[in-house]
Design an enzyme around this catalytic site. Sequence first.
Site, PDB file in Angstrom:
ATOM      1  N   TYR A  58       0.885  -1.218  -0.060  1.00  0.00           N
ATOM      2  CA  TYR A  58      -0.027   0.097  -0.031  1.00  0.00           C
ATOM      3  C   TYR A  58       0.833   1.088   0.013  1.00  0.00           C
ATOM      4  O   TYR A  58       1.644   1.530   0.973  1.00  0.00           O
ATOM      5  CB  TYR A  58      -1.014   0.126   1.338  1.00  0.00           C
ATOM      6  CG  TYR A  58      -2.147  -0.976   1.192  1.00  0.00           C
ATOM      7  CD1 TYR A  58      -2.536  -1.641   0.029  1.00  0.00           C
ATOM      8  CD2 TYR A  58      -2.584  -1.294   2.317  1.00  0.00           C
ATOM      9  CE1 TYR A  58      -3.502  -2.521   0.152  1.00  0.00           C
ATOM     10  CE2 TYR A  58      -3.635  -2.354   2.481  1.00  0.00           C
ATOM     11  CZ  TYR A  58      -4.129  -3.213   1.304  1.00  0.00           C
ATOM     12  OH  TYR A  58      -5.067  -3.785   1.346  1.00  0.00           O
ATOM     13  N   LEU A 211     -18.382  -1.512   2.583  1.00  0.00           N
ATOM     14  CA  LEU A 211     -19.102  -0.273   1.956  1.00  0.00           C
ATOM     15  C   LEU A 211     -18.916  -0.160   0.557  1.00  0.00           C
ATOM     16  O   LEU A 211     -19.145   0.869  -0.093  1.00  0.00           O
ATOM     17  CB  LEU A 211     -18.790   0.966   2.654  1.00  0.00           C
ATOM     18  CG  LEU A 211     -18.907   1.215   4.187  1.00  0.00           C
ATOM     19  CD1 LEU A 211     -18.376   2.331   4.973  1.00  0.00           C
ATOM     20  CD2 LEU A 211     -20.370   1.053   4.454  1.00  0.00           C
ATOM     21  N   ARG A 213     -16.262   0.278  -0.754  1.00  0.00           N
ATOM     22  CA  ARG A 213     -15.311   1.247  -1.451  1.00  0.00           C
ATOM     23  C   ARG A 213     -15.875   2.577  -1.331  1.00  0.00           C
ATOM     24  O   ARG A 213     -15.531   3.622  -2.081  1.00  0.00           O
ATOM     25  CB  ARG A 213     -14.441   0.857  -2.522  1.00  0.00           C
ATOM     26  CG  ARG A 213     -13.872  -0.508  -2.683  1.00  0.00           C
ATOM     27  CD  ARG A 213     -13.258  -0.815  -3.852  1.00  0.00           C
ATOM     28  NE  ARG A 213     -12.926  -2.240  -3.914  1.00  0.00           N
ATOM     29  CZ  ARG A 213     -11.527  -2.385  -3.654  1.00  0.00           C
ATOM     30  NH1 ARG A 213     -10.740  -1.610  -3.422  1.00  0.00           N
ATOM     31  NH2 ARG A 213     -11.091  -3.762  -3.755  1.00  0.00           N
ATOM     32  N   GLY A 214     -16.972   2.594  -0.478  1.00  0.00           N
ATOM     33  CA  GLY A 214     -17.574   3.973  -0.297  1.00  0.00           C
ATOM     34  C   GLY A 214     -18.789   4.132  -1.296  1.00  0.00           C
ATOM     35  O   GLY A 214     -19.646   5.215  -0.928  1.00  0.00           O
ATOM     36  N   SER A 217     -21.976   3.742   0.919  1.00  0.00           N
ATOM     37  CA  SER A 217     -21.780   4.395   2.152  1.00  0.00           C
ATOM     38  C   SER A 217     -22.924   5.295   2.431  1.00  0.00           C
ATOM     39  O   SER A 217     -23.272   6.076   3.608  1.00  0.00           O
ATOM     40  CB  SER A 217     -20.466   5.220   2.280  1.00  0.00           C
ATOM     41  OG  SER A 217     -20.420   6.003   1.324  1.00  0.00           O
TER      42      SER A 217
HETATM   43  N1  LIG Z   1      -7.427  -8.657   0.823  1.00  0.00           N
HETATM   44  C1  LIG Z   1      -7.799  -7.505  -0.295  1.00  0.00           C
HETATM   45  O1  LIG Z   1      -7.645  -8.189  -1.238  1.00  0.00           O
HETATM   46  C2  LIG Z   1      -8.272  -6.236   0.178  1.00  0.00           C
HETATM   47  C3  LIG Z   1      -8.793  -5.387  -1.009  1.00  0.00           C
HETATM   48  C4  LIG Z   1      -8.946  -4.059  -0.463  1.00  0.00           C
HETATM   49  C5  LIG Z   1      -9.113  -3.693   0.730  1.00  0.00           C
HETATM   50  N2  LIG Z   1      -8.507  -4.572   1.563  1.00  0.00           N
HETATM   51  C6  LIG Z   1      -8.285  -3.974   3.267  1.00  0.00           C
HETATM   52  O2  LIG Z   1      -9.881  -3.765   3.672  1.00  0.00           O
HETATM   53  C7  LIG Z   1      -9.789  -2.488   4.141  1.00  0.00           C
HETATM   54  C8  LIG Z   1     -11.152  -1.778   3.965  1.00  0.00           C
HETATM   55  O3  LIG Z   1     -11.529  -1.872   2.395  1.00  0.00           O
HETATM   56  P1  LIG Z   1     -11.945  -0.501   1.874  1.00  0.00           P
HETATM   57  O4  LIG Z   1     -11.429   0.528   2.411  1.00  0.00           O
HETATM   58  O5  LIG Z   1     -12.105  -0.754   0.473  1.00  0.00           O
HETATM   59  O6  LIG Z   1     -13.647  -0.756   2.519  1.00  0.00           O
HETATM   60  P2  LIG Z   1     -14.705   0.331   2.693  1.00  0.00           P
HETATM   61  O7  LIG Z   1     -14.895   0.383   4.277  1.00  0.00           O
HETATM   62  O8  LIG Z   1     -15.668  -0.425   1.865  1.00  0.00           O
HETATM   63  O9  LIG Z   1     -14.701   1.333   1.942  1.00  0.00           O
HETATM   64  C9  LIG Z   1     -13.858   2.748   2.504  1.00  0.00           C
HETATM   65  C10 LIG Z   1     -14.312   3.869   1.824  1.00  0.00           C
HETATM   66  O10 LIG Z   1     -15.775   4.226   1.962  1.00  0.00           O
HETATM   67  C11 LIG Z   1     -15.806   5.699   2.248  1.00  0.00           C
HETATM   68  N3  LIG Z   1     -16.759   5.843   3.215  1.00  0.00           N
HETATM   69  C12 LIG Z   1     -17.659   6.451   3.595  1.00  0.00           C
HETATM   70  N4  LIG Z   1     -18.537   6.551   4.652  1.00  0.00           N
HETATM   71  C13 LIG Z   1     -17.511   5.635   5.443  1.00  0.00           C
HETATM   72  C14 LIG Z   1     -17.624   5.188   6.673  1.00  0.00           C
HETATM   73  N5  LIG Z   1     -18.724   5.606   7.600  1.00  0.00           N
HETATM   74  N6  LIG Z   1     -16.765   4.442   7.300  1.00  0.00           N
HETATM   75  C15 LIG Z   1     -15.614   4.110   6.325  1.00  0.00           C
HETATM   76  N7  LIG Z   1     -15.424   4.359   5.202  1.00  0.00           N
HETATM   77  C16 LIG Z   1     -16.518   5.389   4.683  1.00  0.00           C
HETATM   78  C17 LIG Z   1     -14.278   6.150   2.502  1.00  0.00           C
HETATM   79  O11 LIG Z   1     -14.418   6.910   1.243  1.00  0.00           O
HETATM   80  P3  LIG Z   1     -13.977   8.478   1.158  1.00  0.00           P
HETATM   81  O12 LIG Z   1     -12.913   8.714   2.398  1.00  0.00           O
HETATM   82  O13 LIG Z   1     -13.622   8.852   0.118  1.00  0.00           O
HETATM   83  O14 LIG Z   1     -15.238   9.076   1.743  1.00  0.00           O
HETATM   84  C18 LIG Z   1     -13.370   5.242   2.560  1.00  0.00           C
HETATM   85  O15 LIG Z   1     -12.234   5.345   1.698  1.00  0.00           O
HETATM   86  C19 LIG Z   1      -8.701  -1.675   3.442  1.00  0.00           C
HETATM   87  O16 LIG Z   1      -8.330  -0.637   4.303  1.00  0.00           O
HETATM   88  C20 LIG Z   1      -7.607  -2.617   3.265  1.00  0.00           C
HETATM   89  O17 LIG Z   1      -6.847  -2.818   4.785  1.00  0.00           O
HETATM   90  C21 LIG Z   1      -8.122  -5.737   1.488  1.00  0.00           C
END
Ligand SMILES: NC(=O)c1ccc[n+]([C@@H]2O[C@H](COP(=O)([O-])OP(=O)(O)OC[C@H]3O[C@@H](n4cnc5c(N)ncnc54)[C@H](OP(=O)(O)O)[C@@H]3O)[C@@H](O)[C@H]2O)c1
Length: 336
Positions: A58, A211, A213-214, A217
């Site tokens: 990352y 979410l 990826r938002g 959300s």
């Molecule tokens: N194993 C894998 O292949 C893999 C792949 C992807 C991710 N991951 C891990 O999973 C974690 C979570 O994935 P993700 O970040 O894609 O998930 P997510 O929680 O679905 O999306 C996060 C995005 O949602 C938005 N958002 C809006 N409201 C929110 C709220 N109340 N809380 C949190 N986010 C909110 C934010 O975007 P804005 O800030 O732009 O509003 C944030 O960047 C990653 O950080 C990573 O550690 C693993």
Amino acid sequence: MTMRTRTLGTTGPQVSALGLGCMGMSALYGDADRAESIATVHAALEAGVTLLDTGDFYAMGHNEMLIGEALRTAPAARREQALVSVKFGALRDPDGNWSGYDGRPAAVRNFAAYSLQRLGVDHIDVYRIARLDPDVPIEETVGAIAELIEKGYVRHVGLSEVGAETIRRAAATAPVADLQIEYSLISRGIERDILPTTRELGIGVTAYGVLSRGLISGHFARDRQLAANDFRAHSPRFQGENLRHNLNLVEALRKIAEQKGVTVAQTAIAWVLSRGEDIVPLVGARTRERLGESLGALDVTLDAAELAAIEEAVPADAAAGDRYPTAQLAHLDSER
Ligand SMILES: NC(=O)c1ccc[n+]([C@@H]2O[C@H](COP(=O)([O-])OP(=O)(O)OC[C@H]3O[C@@H](n4cnc5c(N)ncnc54)[C@H](OP(=O)(O)O)[C@@H]3O)[C@@H](O)[C@H]2O)c1
């Protein structure tokens, strides 16, 4: 507030019922504010979140160094409770391009040595290859992690985005704590074969993208401008007609959330929490405000009628567009 806990599989650690995914603090979702990111990690630890997820790739180590700084500057009691889950294996170049995966045992040991330094810790709690290396049997990659466990550098084996057959092979090699995989109201593919397999084998699930990826959300605006290096600028679900269709699903979900007096994001996270005690959602909050909203989902209980209404508003397979661009889908053993 007392944090609820869940246990990762039959052999894994007890963790907070919500984990903090730190990826967006360094990469893939456009610019992030470093000071706010560190404050968010501190606020999460203060609220009782114990699971922090990262990947060494990352922003090429940036995310691990950020977590390292956050841990160093956290109160000792909070730092000691923190469990760090690290993904490795993705190969990058100085321009940030991706060039495959490396799961050879020598590479695993090399990746781990660098991660321990960047994180400033003496062990990694859960260690996993981000994607199956098609040229290296999973037994060899997992075997290398098992050797790191024997030496005390790692505590548990994890998996990421692999399918049922690979899960079985990995679990036959060493105890596996959890599978990290995308799971949300609009990404339910794991329910077919993968979740039954993890449940049969006593492996937990850390769900990412809860979410989407938002997208689901409730905060994602249709006209939002995304930087070229933002994953969402290239994700099929965020494009044109697909985006319009998917945001209509969110509006249907919003009606249910509003009736209950909670937010859309809290409803989406609570839905994942409701799917089983073996599932720990990783939320990708990168500000204290978003973190606070996400943690609020722990207080949301969905009864049978509400769950039925949610699934009617957002039926399984209702999303338009794949969860990854085609080239990246090809790396997903979980989609074979
Ligand atoms: N194993 C894998 O292949 C893999 C792949 C992807 C991710 N991951 C891990 O999973 C974690 C979570 O994935 P993700 O970040 O894609 O998930 P997510 O929680 O679905 O999306 C996060 C995005 O949602 C938005 N958002 C809006 N409201 C929110 C709220 N109340 N809380 C949190 N986010 C909110 C934010 O975007 P804005 O800030 O732009 O509003 C944030 O960047 C990653 O950080 C990573 O550690 C693993």
